[in-house]
Design a protein around this motif. Sequence first.
Motif, short mmCIF file in Angstrom:
data_model
loop_
_atom_site.label_atom_id
_atom_site.label_comp_id
_atom_site.label_asym_id
_atom_site.label_seq_id
_atom_site.Cartn_x
_atom_site.Cartn_y
_atom_site.Cartn_z
N GLY A 49 44.11 35.76 55.39
CA GLY A 49 43.15 35.08 54.53
C GLY A 49 43.35 35.45 53.07
O GLY A 49 43.26 34.60 52.18
N LEU A 50 43.63 36.73 52.80
CA LEU A 50 43.92 37.16 51.43
C LEU A 50 45.16 36.48 50.89
O LEU A 50 45.21 36.07 49.73
CB LEU A 50 44.11 38.67 51.38
CG LEU A 50 42.87 39.53 51.28
CD1 LEU A 50 43.24 41.00 51.35
CD2 LEU A 50 42.13 39.24 50.00
N LEU A 51 46.19 36.35 51.71
CA LEU A 51 47.41 35.67 51.28
C LEU A 51 47.12 34.21 50.95
O LEU A 51 47.58 33.69 49.93
CB LEU A 51 48.49 35.75 52.36
CG LEU A 51 49.23 37.07 52.47
CD1 LEU A 51 50.18 37.04 53.65
CD2 LEU A 51 49.99 37.35 51.20
N LEU A 52 46.34 33.55 51.78
CA LEU A 52 45.99 32.15 51.53
C LEU A 52 45.14 32.02 50.27
O LEU A 52 45.39 31.14 49.44
CB LEU A 52 45.24 31.57 52.74
CG LEU A 52 44.80 30.12 52.62
CD1 LEU A 52 46.01 29.20 52.47
CD2 LEU A 52 43.97 29.72 53.82
N LEU A 53 44.19 32.91 50.10
CA LEU A 53 43.35 32.89 48.91
C LEU A 53 44.17 33.12 47.64
O LEU A 53 44.00 32.43 46.64
CB LEU A 53 42.25 33.95 49.02
CG LEU A 53 41.29 34.05 47.83
CD1 LEU A 53 40.51 32.75 47.67
CD2 LEU A 53 40.35 35.22 48.01
N LEU A 57 44.55 30.56 44.51
CA LEU A 57 44.13 30.98 43.18
C LEU A 57 45.28 31.00 42.17
O LEU A 57 45.10 30.63 41.02
CB LEU A 57 43.47 32.35 43.23
CG LEU A 57 42.12 32.42 43.92
CD1 LEU A 57 41.62 33.86 43.97
CD2 LEU A 57 41.11 31.53 43.23
N PHE A 58 46.44 31.46 42.59
CA PHE A 58 47.52 31.69 41.63
C PHE A 58 48.54 30.56 41.54
O PHE A 58 49.23 30.45 40.54
CB PHE A 58 48.22 33.01 41.93
CG PHE A 58 47.32 34.18 41.74
CD1 PHE A 58 46.73 34.45 40.52
CD2 PHE A 58 47.03 35.02 42.80
CE1 PHE A 58 45.88 35.52 40.34
CE2 PHE A 58 46.19 36.10 42.63
CZ PHE A 58 45.61 36.35 41.40
N SER A 59 48.65 29.73 42.55
CA SER A 59 49.63 28.64 42.44
C SER A 59 49.06 27.29 42.84
O SER A 59 49.77 26.30 42.80
CB SER A 59 50.87 28.95 43.27
OG SER A 59 50.55 29.05 44.63
N GLY A 60 47.82 27.21 43.22
CA GLY A 60 47.20 25.93 43.52
C GLY A 60 47.59 25.39 44.87
O GLY A 60 48.35 25.98 45.62
N LEU A 61 47.05 24.21 45.16
CA LEU A 61 47.32 23.57 46.44
C LEU A 61 48.34 22.45 46.32
O LEU A 61 48.69 21.84 47.31
CB LEU A 61 46.02 23.00 47.03
CG LEU A 61 45.01 24.04 47.49
CD1 LEU A 61 43.71 23.36 47.89
CD2 LEU A 61 45.56 24.82 48.65
N GLY A 63 51.67 20.23 46.02
CA GLY A 63 52.94 20.36 46.72
C GLY A 63 54.10 20.63 45.79
O GLY A 63 55.08 21.22 46.18
N GLY A 64 54.00 20.20 44.52
CA GLY A 64 55.14 20.32 43.62
C GLY A 64 55.36 21.70 43.07
O GLY A 64 56.46 22.08 42.74
N GLY A 65 54.31 22.49 42.95
CA GLY A 65 54.46 23.81 42.38
C GLY A 65 54.87 23.73 40.93
O GLY A 65 54.53 22.81 40.21
N LYS A 66 55.64 24.69 40.47
CA LYS A 66 56.06 24.74 39.08
C LYS A 66 57.23 23.80 38.81
O LYS A 66 57.56 23.55 37.68
CB LYS A 66 56.43 26.16 38.69
CG LYS A 66 55.24 27.09 38.68
CD LYS A 66 55.63 28.41 38.12
CE LYS A 66 54.50 29.39 38.20
NZ LYS A 66 53.52 29.28 37.19
N ARG A 67 57.86 23.31 39.84
CA ARG A 67 59.01 22.44 39.62
C ARG A 67 58.63 21.20 38.83
O ARG A 67 59.39 20.74 38.00
CB ARG A 67 59.63 22.03 40.96
CG ARG A 67 60.35 23.18 41.63
CD ARG A 67 60.81 22.76 42.98
NE ARG A 67 59.63 22.82 43.85
CZ ARG A 67 59.54 22.29 45.04
NH1 ARG A 67 60.53 21.62 45.53
NH2 ARG A 67 58.46 22.40 45.76
N GLY A 68 57.45 20.66 39.05
CA GLY A 68 57.03 19.46 38.35
C GLY A 68 56.82 19.68 36.87
O GLY A 68 56.93 18.76 36.08
N CYS A 69 56.50 20.91 36.47
CA CYS A 69 56.24 21.19 35.07
C CYS A 69 57.51 21.18 34.24
O CYS A 69 57.46 20.96 33.04
CB CYS A 69 55.56 22.55 34.92
SG CYS A 69 53.94 22.62 35.69
#
Length: 123
Positions: A49-53, A57-61, A63-69
Motif C-alpha cells: 500500500g505504501l508503494l502504491l501511495l 503521490l510522486f508520479s501520478g496515475l 500512463g505516459g509518465g515523464k516521457r510525454g513531457c
Amino acid sequence: MNRVLKFVACVALGVLAVFLFGWVTMSLWNWLIPVLFAGPVITFWQAMGLLLLSKILFSGLGGGGKRGCHRHSAETYAWKEKFYNKFSSMSPEERAALKQKMKDKWCRWEEGASAKDSTGSNG
C-alpha cells in the motif's frame, strides 16, 4: 509458442519484481522506522500500500509518465522559431520596451518587495 512462453515469463518476472519491491519496502521500514522514530511495524500488504501511495503521490496515475513531457511537437518548434525571428528583427529600443512590458506584466511581486523596503520595515 515461443512468443507465448516469453509473455508468460515477462508476466511472472513482473509479478516477482512487484513482490520483491514490497518485501524490500517492508524490510527497510521495519528495520528503520521503529528504531529511529518509534513508529509501527508494518505487514507486507501495508508495504504494498505504501508503494502504491508513493507511486500515486510522486508520479501520478497517468500512463505516459515523464516521457510525454519531453516530446515536443512541430508546433512548439515553429512557435519558438517565430518568436526568435520576431525578437531578433526588433530594434534595441523595441526590445527594451517589450522586456519592460513583460516585466510589468509578470514581475509584480518585485513592486511589493520594493514598497516594503521603502517603508523601512526590515523583518
